[in-house]
Each structure stands twice: as structure tokens, then as C-alpha cells.
Design a protein around this motif. Sequence first.
Motif, mmCIF file in Angstrom:
data_model
loop_
_atom_site.group_PDB
_atom_site.id
_atom_site.type_symbol
_atom_site.label_atom_id
_atom_site.label_comp_id
_atom_site.label_asym_id
_atom_site.label_seq_id
_atom_site.Cartn_x
_atom_site.Cartn_y
_atom_site.Cartn_z
ATOM 1 N N ALA A 84 1.671 4.694 -2.952
ATOM 2 C CA ALA A 84 0.299 4.287 -3.472
ATOM 3 C C ALA A 84 -0.182 3.123 -2.516
ATOM 4 C CB ALA A 84 0.429 3.633 -4.716
ATOM 5 N N CYS A 85 0.655 2.462 -2.185
ATOM 6 C CA CYS A 85 0.290 0.802 -1.383
ATOM 7 C C CYS A 85 -0.191 1.582 0.108
ATOM 8 C CB CYS A 85 1.442 -0.190 -1.525
ATOM 9 S SG CYS A 85 1.491 -0.615 -2.986
ATOM 10 N N SER A 86 0.410 2.406 0.672
ATOM 11 C CA SER A 86 0.270 2.661 1.973
ATOM 12 C C SER A 86 -1.231 3.398 1.758
ATOM 13 C CB SER A 86 1.357 3.929 2.386
ATOM 14 O OG SER A 86 0.525 5.008 3.211
ATOM 15 N N LEU A 87 -1.505 4.195 0.874
ATOM 16 C CA LEU A 87 -2.948 4.550 0.673
ATOM 17 C C LEU A 87 -3.946 3.450 0.343
ATOM 18 C CD1 LEU A 87 -4.822 6.981 0.726
ATOM 19 C CD2 LEU A 87 -4.149 7.361 -1.767
ATOM 20 N N ALA A 88 -3.418 2.534 -0.406
ATOM 21 C CA ALA A 88 -4.572 1.223 -0.830
ATOM 22 C C ALA A 88 -4.859 0.633 0.671
ATOM 23 C CB ALA A 88 -3.710 0.370 -1.683
ATOM 24 N N GLY A 89 -3.637 0.572 1.456
ATOM 25 C CA GLY A 89 -3.837 -0.274 2.701
ATOM 26 C C GLY A 89 -4.854 0.679 3.586
ATOM 27 N N HIS A 90 -4.684 1.909 3.515
ATOM 28 C CA HIS A 90 -5.689 2.919 4.463
ATOM 29 C C HIS A 90 -7.121 2.738 3.753
ATOM 30 C CE1 HIS A 90 -7.015 6.370 6.371
ATOM 31 N NE2 HIS A 90 -7.482 6.870 5.141
ATOM 32 N N LEU A 91 -7.214 2.591 2.806
ATOM 33 C CA LEU A 91 -8.577 2.654 1.892
ATOM 34 C C LEU A 91 -9.252 1.234 1.946
ATOM 35 C CD1 LEU A 91 -8.166 5.051 -0.804
ATOM 36 C CD2 LEU A 91 -9.316 5.381 1.271
ATOM 37 N N GLY A 92 -8.220 0.226 2.300
ATOM 38 C CA GLY A 92 -8.723 -1.349 2.541
ATOM 39 C C GLY A 92 -9.489 -1.727 1.056
ATOM 40 N N LEU A 93 -8.400 -1.448 0.103
ATOM 41 C CA LEU A 93 -9.052 -1.904 -1.449
ATOM 42 C C LEU A 93 -8.971 -3.500 -1.444
ATOM 43 C CD1 LEU A 93 -7.461 1.119 -3.240
ATOM 44 C CD2 LEU A 93 -9.740 0.773 -2.661
ATOM 45 N N GLY A 94 -9.933 -4.063 -1.196
ATOM 46 C CA GLY A 94 -9.765 -5.619 -0.774
ATOM 47 C C GLY A 94 -9.625 -6.206 -1.966
ATOM 48 N N ARG A 95 -10.267 -5.806 -3.451
ATOM 49 C CA ARG A 95 -9.982 -6.416 -4.364
ATOM 50 C C ARG A 95 -8.828 -6.438 -5.302
ATOM 51 N NH1 ARG A 95 -15.040 -5.132 -3.162
ATOM 52 N NH2 ARG A 95 -16.491 -6.761 -3.063
ATOM 53 N N LEU A 96 -7.859 -5.949 -4.417
ATOM 54 C CA LEU A 96 -6.461 -5.497 -5.014
ATOM 55 C C LEU A 96 -5.740 -6.706 -4.684
ATOM 56 C CD1 LEU A 96 -4.402 -4.009 -6.844
ATOM 57 C CD2 LEU A 96 -4.351 -2.464 -4.757
ATOM 58 N N ILE A 97 -5.048 -7.496 -5.644
ATOM 59 C CA ILE A 97 -4.194 -8.461 -5.305
ATOM 60 C C ILE A 97 -2.776 -8.396 -6.207
ATOM 61 C CG2 ILE A 97 -3.677 -11.142 -5.496
ATOM 62 C CD1 ILE A 97 -6.685 -11.370 -5.307
ATOM 63 N N VAL A 98 -2.053 -8.133 -5.295
ATOM 64 C CA VAL A 98 -0.266 -7.938 -5.689
ATOM 65 C C VAL A 98 0.562 -9.187 -5.495
ATOM 66 C CG1 VAL A 98 1.751 -6.616 -5.719
ATOM 67 C CG2 VAL A 98 -0.571 -5.504 -5.599
ATOM 68 N N ILE A 99 0.880 -9.598 -6.681
ATOM 69 C CA ILE A 99 1.903 -10.876 -6.785
ATOM 70 C C ILE A 99 3.216 -10.388 -6.822
ATOM 71 C CG2 ILE A 99 2.499 -13.126 -7.733
ATOM 72 C CD1 ILE A 99 -0.557 -13.188 -8.423
ATOM 73 N N TYR A 100 4.219 -10.771 -6.047
ATOM 74 C CA TYR A 100 5.571 -10.090 -5.861
ATOM 75 C C TYR A 100 6.620 -10.958 -6.464
ATOM 76 C CZ TYR A 100 9.932 -8.878 -3.418
ATOM 77 O OH TYR A 100 11.258 -8.341 -3.090
ATOM 78 N N ASP A 101 7.036 -11.007 -7.598
ATOM 79 C CA ASP A 101 8.183 -11.929 -8.093
ATOM 80 C C ASP A 101 9.543 -11.539 -7.335
ATOM 81 O OD1 ASP A 101 9.583 -13.479 -9.607
ATOM 82 O OD2 ASP A 101 9.964 -11.972 -11.089
ATOM 83 N N ASN A 102 9.494 -12.532 -6.239
ATOM 84 C CA ASN A 102 10.575 -12.098 -5.204
ATOM 85 C C ASN A 102 11.915 -13.162 -5.529
ATOM 86 O OD1 ASN A 102 12.031 -11.219 -2.801
ATOM 87 N ND2 ASN A 102 11.324 -12.799 -1.670
ATOM 88 N N ASN A 103 12.568 -12.263 -6.797
ATOM 89 C CA ASN A 103 13.611 -13.039 -7.092
ATOM 90 C C ASN A 103 15.147 -12.743 -6.891
ATOM 91 O OD1 ASN A 103 14.241 -11.112 -8.960
ATOM 92 N ND2 ASN A 103 13.342 -11.920 -10.753
#
Length: 596
Positions: A87-106
Motif C-alpha cells: 500500500a505504501c509503495s503505491l501511496a508514494g507512487h501516487l503522491g498522496l500528500g495529505r497522508l501522514i503516518v506516525i510510526y511508534d518505533n519502540n
Amino acid sequence: MTTDQLKNFRQLHSKTPGHPENAVTEGVEVTTGPLGQGLANSVGIALAQEHLRSTFSTEDFPDLFGNHYTYVFCGDGCLMEGVTSEACSLAGHLGLGRLIVIYDNNNITIDGTTDISFTEDVQKRYESYGWHTQHVKNGNSDLDGIEKAIKNAQQVNDKPSFIILDTTIGYGSKVEHKPSAHGYGISSDEAVAELKKSYGMDPSKKYYVSDEVKQYWDEVKQRGDKNASQWNERLAAFEKKYPEKAKELHAMKQVTLPENLKDILPSYKPGTSEATRKMSGKALNAIGDAFKGLIGGSADLAGSNCSKLANSTDFSTKDRTGRNINFGVREHAMCAMANGIASYGCFVPYVATFLNFMGYAWGAGRLSALSERQVLYIFTHDSVALGEDGPTHQPIEILSMLRATPGFYVFRPADGNETNASYAVAMSKTKSPSLLAFTRQNVPNLENSTYEKALKGGYILEDVENPELILLATGSEVSLCVETAKKLTNRRIRVVSMPSVEVFEEQSEEYRRSVLGNGSAPILSVEAGATHGWQKYSHVQFGIDHFGMSAPDNVIWEQLGFTPEKLGKKVEKVIGFYGNNQGQLYDVSARPQLEE
Ligand SMILES: Cc1ncc(C[n+]2csc(CCOP(=O)(O)OP(=O)(O)O)c2C)c(N)n1
């Protein structure tokens, strides 16, 4: 959400079940829990947002629609799941700029620290997907840093944003940075009291909300109410100025279709033949022309699936109004994104691939049903008759699995009329996904099929007085049964077509009995797939309970006994068996009601 609901956490009928469920709790947008689904859903939401924004915005109303960000909070587990990579590969390809993902890197999952299984450079991965990435090194307490990162992300409109927060699981508790912080490590009263103390709270107070926090949230509510009423005023002004656009928007929201849908669907002449996937393409396009909320595509099989909307364009970075989505070879993300698109409202998403690849997408498929989302699964090449591609591509168990799934409608139409009816019913089921299974190979348009009869899910296609046997079939096997019955001139055989078991189940008992008889004649079900499940509707089952084979379709049919001659012999056997009183017939429609 009330405090009582919080106290009922994970209890029967509470609004706080073990994982968030949109169909249970207002305000929950998507059902997450199976890791990775939420993030993949969000890509669909962000796509729907861009589409709506571009389709309905005008110069004087530039930010009335889709003027928001889509936020995701995800963990290590979500990023390990393959569906998010798709999904994120496609989101990058489509430049979905209003998507903001916050990664809880614990760096913690259930089995321990992530160094046992997850050591890649996630930031580089997301950069390579074409995302804007940031790293906040102290995600535990650097609130300014977090706020700054979010504000930065909001400024980037041509790329989705990925913010890595380095955090400590169980921060402030005795089990900091330990897998036990997931649950049992902080479940005792003592552990909770310790945790409260470390945050400067009074450990003797339970479910306590300070005045400061209350006031803050009251302000949030007031702000929200004000924004909502302002937005509604602007919407009313938009509706006044652009009545046509507003009408279309409302039709999309309500899934309003032309009153007599049949009139816009293609018509077919008995005797002609065509693959049902092609008939599907025509129905899909007819509905797509009439209903602008239909949006979707295929996982790289659009030609084979006949799933392109001819009168629309491709959704891309340059064209946000396109309703054809090129999902690439990403079946799982395609279906998870469709759940997101459906959650957004205003859209009925469709997804397409070969039926057998439902197995690849099932994590999301199951959630379409659980979360009551209307998604059309247009899955073609629905049996061994796809031929040379062989057993890796030939579905056997898939239809049984789908029919066993609560809330999923399954359609396997036999011809053009049934294809039209299947689409009509699927479009009317606004709280359920539907899978429509279509053939690769040609099938004849049947003499006695009608759109109206097919709307009932199952019906008598060919009848005789006092039948000796009932042939019950779906899809491409219906015409085989008709031919078989015709060949057995000295036998009295009824043929029942059952394009949708679920829709048939919704009919009255009286109707169902009229179709399947009262145990007066043996019923032989015929479907080119697992026989599992047909025992409910038939006395004897003919199907395929092993994997298929690679060969031309006519060779496979011959080999597996799906010819009028070979099926005719089976029919004789069944009639002979019951005629000699070797077996007791029973009325398949007569069952006690166990539900109270
Ligand atoms: C598809 C799926 N597989 C397994 C699980 C079970 N599970 C729940 S939480 C979890 C670990 C998640 O780790 P992480 O995402 O890092 O969350 P955190 O440790 O930060 O809570 C697992 C494996 C699940 N919910 N979904």
C-alpha cells in the motif's frame, strides 16, 4: 464515548471491544486489529480524499471537500506486514500528500525486541517509496519536536509523510521497554498505581479526569461544533450555486442508482454466447456511467478482468479525477485500500483480479464483511476452465470459503441476465461486500433466464412436471446441466440456477421450497469447485475436491466429467440409487429453527 464504556473495556456488547470496530463504535473509521490493515486502509482513504477534492472543488469553494489530513498511528508490527509495503509503495507512487503516518518505533513486539526479526532501515525504505520522512529521536517527551514534525508534514503536499518517533513501550511503568508492557505487565492495581505516580497523578483516583483536561476537551468540542456548522453553511451555499454537482454528490453519498436499473444494463439474446467476464465489463461500465461513485481497478489484470471504466481516466498524480485505479500487482493492498475508500463515504469501490487470488487478499476481504463495507470484488477466471494456467491459478476452495464468511454476498452468474441481476443486487447491498465470480470462457445466454428471476438468487430455469431429479448449478455449469437434461429425453429433470446462495437464503421458505422441492426428487448439485457447503441444498454433490490441472479447458472438462454424457451417467446413478430405495430422501428446506 462515556466513562462507563471505558469501564466495560472488552466486555460483552460494550463499545470498547478488544480491537476497534467501526460497525460497533461511532467515530471509529476502520476496523483495525489485524496488523497492517489500518495503514493500508488509510492509503485508500487518502486516495478517496484526493478524488473527491479534485472532482468537486470549484474556484470559489476550493477547500470544501477533502480538505483535511489522514493520520495514521502505526507500530513495528504494521510495518512488518506485507500489506503495508504494497500500500505504501503505491501511496508514494501516487503522491498522496495529505497522508501522514506516525510510526511508534519502540523496537518491541510480542516475542521480544525487534532485533530478532526486523532490522532493516525503515526510513530508507519509505524514502525509496517516494515518501517525505522525518525522525523524532525522543518520541516519549519531546512534544515540541512531534508537533513540529507534524506541521512540516502538513506542508508537504506532493508526497505522503512518514514520521518516525523513537519511543519506549510502557514509558514510566515498571516494565518499560519490555514486551510484557503490552498487557499483563501493567494490569495489576499495584502496577497501575506505580505508573500513575510516575506521571504525578493520584494513584487512589480511578477514571479520574482533571479539570484542566476536561476544559481542554470542552474547547476541542466547541471548536469542532463551530467548524461543523460553518462547513454546513458553506455546503448549503455550494448546493445553491452548483445544484448539479450537489445532486451528484448526494447520489454518491446515498448510492442512488437509476430507478429502473435494468433499462441501462445491456440486454442479451438467447443462443448467443460470451464470457461472463465480458458481460461483467459491460454491466460495470453501464453502472459506472450512471453512478459516479463507482471507482476501482485491477491488480494488473484490467484487460483480463474487463474492469476498466471506458468513460473515465486513470487516477494519477496528474489526474486526481480518474476513477480507474492501477493497483499494480498488489492484491492485498488493493482490497485493504478498497475498505478505506468505502469507509470514506461517497464511493462504492471495486477491485478485480483472478478469483484464486482472493487467497492473497483475504486479510482485507474478511474485514470488508466484518466492517460492513460495500466493496465489489470482480473476480474472474472462476474455475478450472481457465485452462492452461493450471492448478496454481484454478480456484477450488475459494467459493466455499467466501460463502462461509458472514455478511459476504457471493454471485456466480450463468449468463448475461444473471450477470446484470448480480450487479443490481450487489449495488443494493450498501452494508456488505459482494464477490462476483466470472468465467474466462464463453457461456451461452440461456433460453429461460431472466433478470427478475435471477434477482431471487436461485430459481427454476427448466421445469418438468413431477421431476425425477433436480440439477442445481451455478455459473458455467448451469448450461451444462441444461444440455444434460435435454439429452436425457426419457427422464424428467428440473434445472435450478443458483447465482447467489446468500440471496436465495433471503427468500421466503415457501419460495425456496417451490424451487428445491419438498424432498420429492433427489437434488444433484453441480459446481466446478469444492463440494463443501452444497450438502445444505442437495442430496448428492458433484464438484472438484482436488486441485486442478494444466490443459485446454475442453480437455479438463472431459477429464473431470463435466460433459453432458458424463454428467448424464451420474444423473442416472442418482435416480437409480434413490429409485431403488437405497437411500432416504429428505426435504432440504425443512429444518428446525435453532435461533431463539
Ligand atoms: C495480522 C496480525 N498478526 C498478529 C497479531 C497479534 N499481535 C498483536 S500486537 C502484536 C505485536 C505488535 O507489535 P508492535 O506493532 O510493535 O506494537 P507495540 O509493541 O508497539 O504495541 C502482534 C504480533 C495481530 N494483531 N495481527
